[in-house]
Write a protein that holds these residues in place. Structure first.
Motif, PDB file in Angstrom:
ATOM      1  N   HIS A 182       7.920   0.353   0.280  1.00 55.87           N
ATOM      2  CA  HIS A 182       6.462   0.184   0.672  1.00 55.87           C
ATOM      3  C   HIS A 182       5.876  -0.031   2.122  1.00 55.87           C
ATOM      4  O   HIS A 182       6.571  -1.287   1.938  1.00 55.87           O
ATOM      5  CB  HIS A 182       5.849   1.051   0.127  1.00 55.87           C
ATOM      6  CG  HIS A 182       6.107   1.729  -1.397  1.00 55.87           C
ATOM      7  ND1 HIS A 182       5.627   1.793  -3.068  1.00 55.87           N
ATOM      8  CD2 HIS A 182       6.418   3.123  -0.763  1.00 55.87           C
ATOM      9  CE1 HIS A 182       6.265   2.665  -4.026  1.00 55.87           C
ATOM     10  NE2 HIS A 182       6.680   3.209  -2.074  1.00 55.87           N
ATOM     11  N   ALA A 183       4.970  -0.316   2.593  1.00 53.25           N
ATOM     12  CA  ALA A 183       4.402  -0.786   3.298  1.00 53.25           C
ATOM     13  C   ALA A 183       3.695  -2.147   2.806  1.00 53.25           C
ATOM     14  O   ALA A 183       3.499  -1.761   1.428  1.00 53.25           O
ATOM     15  CB  ALA A 183       3.464   0.154   4.895  1.00 53.25           C
TER      16      ALA A 183
ATOM     17  N   VAL B 108       0.836  -1.121   0.156  1.00 56.56           N
ATOM     18  CA  VAL B 108       0.313   0.226  -0.373  1.00 56.56           C
ATOM     19  C   VAL B 108       1.124   1.012   0.005  1.00 56.56           C
ATOM     20  O   VAL B 108       2.122   1.320   0.564  1.00 56.56           O
ATOM     21  CB  VAL B 108      -0.908   0.149   0.891  1.00 56.56           C
ATOM     22  CG1 VAL B 108      -1.852  -0.925   0.880  1.00 56.56           C
ATOM     23  CG2 VAL B 108      -0.372  -0.259   2.650  1.00 56.56           C
ATOM     24  N   THR B 109       0.231   2.256  -0.901  1.00 55.15           N
ATOM     25  CA  THR B 109       1.060   3.589  -0.375  1.00 55.15           C
ATOM     26  C   THR B 109       0.386   4.489  -0.891  1.00 55.15           C
ATOM     27  O   THR B 109      -0.957   4.211  -1.062  1.00 55.15           O
ATOM     28  CB  THR B 109       1.038   3.475  -1.778  1.00 55.15           C
ATOM     29  OG1 THR B 109       0.786   3.308  -3.069  1.00 55.15           O
ATOM     30  CG2 THR B 109       3.199   3.082  -1.927  1.00 55.15           C
TER      31      THR B 109
ATOM     32  N   ASP C  75       0.356  12.562   3.177  1.00 52.86           N
ATOM     33  CA  ASP C  75       0.025  11.026   4.190  1.00 52.86           C
ATOM     34  C   ASP C  75       0.836   9.793   4.586  1.00 52.86           C
ATOM     35  O   ASP C  75       0.304   9.084   5.453  1.00 52.86           O
ATOM     36  CB  ASP C  75      -1.323  10.346   3.752  1.00 52.86           C
ATOM     37  CG  ASP C  75      -2.478  11.786   3.510  1.00 52.86           C
ATOM     38  OD1 ASP C  75      -2.142  12.436   4.306  1.00 52.86           O
ATOM     39  OD2 ASP C  75      -3.670  11.150   3.009  1.00 52.86           O
ATOM     40  N   ASP C  76       2.088  10.230   3.978  1.00 56.33           N
ATOM     41  CA  ASP C  76       3.162   9.038   4.481  1.00 56.33           C
ATOM     42  C   ASP C  76       3.064   8.487   5.775  1.00 56.33           C
ATOM     43  O   ASP C  76       3.314   7.968   6.184  1.00 56.33           O
ATOM     44  CB  ASP C  76       4.362   9.560   3.702  1.00 56.33           C
ATOM     45  CG  ASP C  76       5.265   8.310   3.401  1.00 56.33           C
ATOM     46  OD1 ASP C  76       4.812   6.784   3.232  1.00 56.33           O
ATOM     47  OD2 ASP C  76       6.048   8.136   4.393  1.00 56.33           O
TER      48      ASP C  76
ATOM     49  N   SER D 143       1.517   5.493   8.376  1.00 53.89           N
ATOM     50  CA  SER D 143       2.837   4.777   9.429  1.00 53.89           C
ATOM     51  C   SER D 143       2.257   4.979  11.376  1.00 53.89           C
ATOM     52  O   SER D 143       2.239   3.574  11.568  1.00 53.89           O
ATOM     53  CB  SER D 143       4.264   5.034   9.619  1.00 53.89           C
ATOM     54  OG  SER D 143       5.117   5.075   8.230  1.00 53.89           O
ATOM     55  N   VAL D 144       1.736   5.566  11.199  1.00 57.94           N
ATOM     56  CA  VAL D 144       1.674   6.130  13.102  1.00 57.94           C
ATOM     57  C   VAL D 144      -0.353   5.077  12.794  1.00 57.94           C
ATOM     58  O   VAL D 144      -0.405   4.241  13.387  1.00 57.94           O
ATOM     59  CB  VAL D 144       1.141   7.533  12.606  1.00 57.94           C
ATOM     60  CG1 VAL D 144       0.661   7.468  14.070  1.00 57.94           C
ATOM     61  CG2 VAL D 144       2.059   8.507  13.010  1.00 57.94           C
ATOM     62  N   ALA D 145      -1.008   5.050  11.576  1.00 55.02           N
ATOM     63  CA  ALA D 145      -2.418   4.054  11.545  1.00 55.02           C
ATOM     64  C   ALA D 145      -1.960   2.675  11.435  1.00 55.02           C
ATOM     65  O   ALA D 145      -2.610   2.270  12.333  1.00 55.02           O
ATOM     66  CB  ALA D 145      -2.731   4.346  10.528  1.00 55.02           C
ATOM     67  N   LEU D 146      -0.782   2.675  10.756  1.00 57.67           N
ATOM     68  CA  LEU D 146      -0.377   1.213  10.916  1.00 57.67           C
ATOM     69  C   LEU D 146      -0.586   0.633  12.464  1.00 57.67           C
ATOM     70  O   LEU D 146      -0.547  -0.545  12.650  1.00 57.67           O
ATOM     71  CB  LEU D 146       0.082   0.826   9.900  1.00 57.67           C
ATOM     72  CG  LEU D 146      -0.399   0.836   8.383  1.00 57.67           C
ATOM     73  CD1 LEU D 146       1.115   0.597   7.062  1.00 57.67           C
ATOM     74  CD2 LEU D 146      -1.154   0.200   7.691  1.00 57.67           C
TER      75      LEU D 146
END
Length: 640
Positions: free
Chosen positions: A399-400, A364-365, A371-372, A376-379
């Motif tokens: 990328h995540a 995901v990107t 919003d990068d 990261s914080v949300a995940l």
């Protein structure tokens, strides 16, 4: 408070049963939905506090069931009254047995059952090592189930729509069937009670009170699984189930003993994090069960003081939790779902309480580059409330990569990212981690010379690039004689070779090659480490073009856990994915299950997720480990 978990296949009536149990005396507390996959329903029954944890059906939600069972005194498995659907209950029967938790099996929707109870139980028994024992037999009129006879009390109850059942006389044509079923139940119980066995052998009359005592002991020791009947939507059989729970389910002390046997922390466990959620304006909330001793605001649990702690029981006044109570902790960021907590630390719950491997992957990107950081914080926050969400990163792009239980779980994750955190993402399949190698040896003579005023650069080398067997990796050798290349420059040639192999002609790392430095020349002034490193890099790049480069794809060793009835159906699925079948065998620890072992390209892992769900009706799951690389064509992964 006593706590039980309700689980079962999708559309089996779990939430309906939870609501019916809570409404028996009209004292239900507020139902709290948790993370879209569970619900907490507190209520009172006969002046006692209870809580039902209702886990959403479907194999992708099983990850939530483990922590809930770890904190529960018992489980209620709700199954449809359909023998053909018995296999759908196999994952839940397996989890209950692995947990070692006392459990009731509730056959729901008996009013529309297409099969007889004996056949339904026989089908379910295939997937359970414990003996499933009928505690009731249905009463029928004109082919329809209108009530049930309790085999312990030998009383008949006729169902009333939406109201408690009425006590009636056992119909004459049922006496023989009732006696036969009661005899089978008593024999099953007698296997675990010597006194009852003696009474049966000597043909003595068995007192009802004694049978209740033995049934309670057997349930609490998890020796048998009693089977009850009913229809939750019509409140049929619900009161009988609740009374059985009240009389037979153990208290929190027994639950703590069971948890301690599976934990390295022994009896030091004081709480279990069994549910978690992200609530707007509150942040992370963790539902904990106090296992040993009182808990309240500011009390040390897990090595830090609790923040705000609110009990979930009806009428809770915020005075803290007694042993056995459930409460919601806010502003306690050190607490997470899926952990047992001591006063000064924590430990992961036993292996059975952890989710199956998350094998459905997406990269995901963020749609908006700004919003990068928010992504990261949300995940990170989502990982704290969802034990099945595993986040790693793609080695090439950075990328995540999200690892989920399946497509529905992934859809829920992406929905939370958008609605809960305001982060829109684009998702793509994770590209397989391809490699390159060579198929023939080649010699290259390369001279690096550069003069731009002042000291120049000079390095002259002759190398051989040679293929190695699969899995041997990179090897560097030197055959320099007479100091043609000074020893202090030889490591620079190796470093340059490694630089060139980090990205081959097709952009992938090159593996299984040997670089041999055979000869060379140097200059007393212009030669340097940098010059020889550059020469080594360029020489290897030239050699790659002539050495027959090919692509390699990763091959995974896959263990597929599947009900035996579906094993044969996996053969064409795996063959269609260009897999190599290694064999299958019965799982000695899970009745009715096989472990199917195969080698499959990593590129088809997502396809396996969807195909396995289709072939096994959503009951199967798999784990993967890297095995080796093998030569591939671009068509092998172009659509992956």
């Amino acid at each position: 408070m006593r706590v039980f978990t309700i689980l079962g296949p999708s559309q089996s009536g779990k939430s309906t049963l939870a609501a019916a149990l809570a409404a028996l005396e009209g004292t239900a507390g507020k139902r709290q939905d948790v993370a879209q996959v569970a619900a907490l329903q507190p209520f009172r029954f006969m002046n006692e506090d209870w809580a039902a944890i209702d886990i959403a059906g479907g194999p992708e939600n099983l990850a939530q069931a483990g922590p809930a069972l770890a904190a529960s005194d018992a489980a209620v498995l709700v199954v449809p009254a359909d023998a053909e659907a018995a296999v759908l209950s196999a994952p839940y029967l397996r989890l209950i047995e692995e947990a070692g938790i006392p459990a009731f099996l509730f056959v729901n929707r008996m009013d529309v059952a297409p099969h007889r109870v004996a056949r339904i139980v026989e089908s379910l028994q295939t997937y359970c090592r414990h003996n499933l024992v009928l505690r009731q037999v249905p009463m029928r009129e004109h082919g329809e189930v209108v009530g049930a006879v309790d085999l312990i009390s030998e009383r008949a109850w006729k169902y009333n729509e939406g109201r408690p059942s009425a006590l009636v006389k056992i119909p004459g044509d049922m006496v023989g069937r009732e006696q036969e079923a009661r005899g089978e139940m008593l024999e099953a119980l007698a296997d675990f009670d010597d006194h009852l066995m003696e009474e049966l052998i000597e043909d003595h009359q068995v007192l009802t009170a004694e049978v209740y005592d033995v049934a309670t002991k057997v349930l609490q020791h998890n020796d048998l699984v009693p089977v009850l009947l009913g229809s939750a939507s019509h409140c049929n059989g619900v009161q009988r189930l609740m009374k059985s729970l009240r009389h037979e389910v153990p208290n929190v002390g027994v639950t703590l003993e069971r948890l301690s046997r599976d934990s390295t922390q022994g009896s030091d466990v004081v709480a279990v994090g069994c549910l978690a959620n992200l609530v707007k304006h509150l942040g992370k909330t963790v539902t904990v069960r106090a296992m040993d001793g009182d808990m309240g605001n500011g009390v040390a649990v897990g090595g830090a003081a609790l923040g705000s702690l609110t009990g979930v029981a009806a009428g809770s006044n915020g005075g803290g939790l007694a042993s056995g109570d459930l409460g919601q902790a806010v502003k306690s960021d050190h607490l997470n779902m899926g952990y047992a907590y001591m006063r000064d630390g924590s430990a992961a719950l036993p292996e059975w309480a952890r989710p199956h491997p998350s094998t459905f992957r997406r990269m995901v990107t963020p749609v908006r580059e700004r919003d990068d950081a928010r992504l990261s914080v949300a995940l990170e926050k989502m990982g704290e409330i969802d034990p099945a969400l595993v986040v790693d990163h793609d080695a090439q792009t950075g990328h995540a990569v999200l690892n989920a239980q399946g497509p529905l779980h992934m859809r829920r994750i992406l929905g939370v990212l958008k609605q809960g955190f305001g982060v829109d993402v684009e998702e793509v399949r994770v590209p397989p981690e391809l490699r390159e190698t060579i198929t023939q040896s080649v010699e290259i003579h390369h001279r690096h010379r550069k003069q731009s005023g002042g000291a120049g650069q000079f390095a002259d080398i002759k190398i051989e690039l040679r293929p190695q067997p699969r899995g041997w990796g990179f090897k560097f050798e030197e055959q320099i004689k007479g100091g043609a290349v000074p020893k202090n420059y030889i490591p620079s040639v190796e470093a340059g070779a490694r630089d060139a192999l980090a990205e081959g002609l097709n952009g992938h790392p090159v593996d299984d090659v040997c670089v041999i430095l055979k000869d060379g020349k140097h200059h007393a002034v212009d030669s340097s480490d940098f010059a020889f490193r550059t020469a080594g890099k360029n020489a290897v790049r030239e050699a790659l073009k002539e050495a027959g480069p090919v692509l390699l794809q990763p091959i995974m060793r896959v263990h597929i856990h599947v009900p035996t009835v579906f094993t044969g159906g996996l053969v064409p699925v795996v063959s269609g994915m260009k897999g190599q079948i290694l064999g299958f065998e019965n799982n000695p620890d899970a009745a009715g299950w096989d472990v199917f072992e195969t080698l499959l390209p990593m590129a088809v892992q997502d396809e396996l997720c969807s195909s396995l769900a289709s072939v096994t009706r959503g009951t199967g799951w798999f784990s993967t480990d890297f095995d080796h690389y093998q030569e591939a064509k671009r068509t092998d992964f172009a659509d992956a």
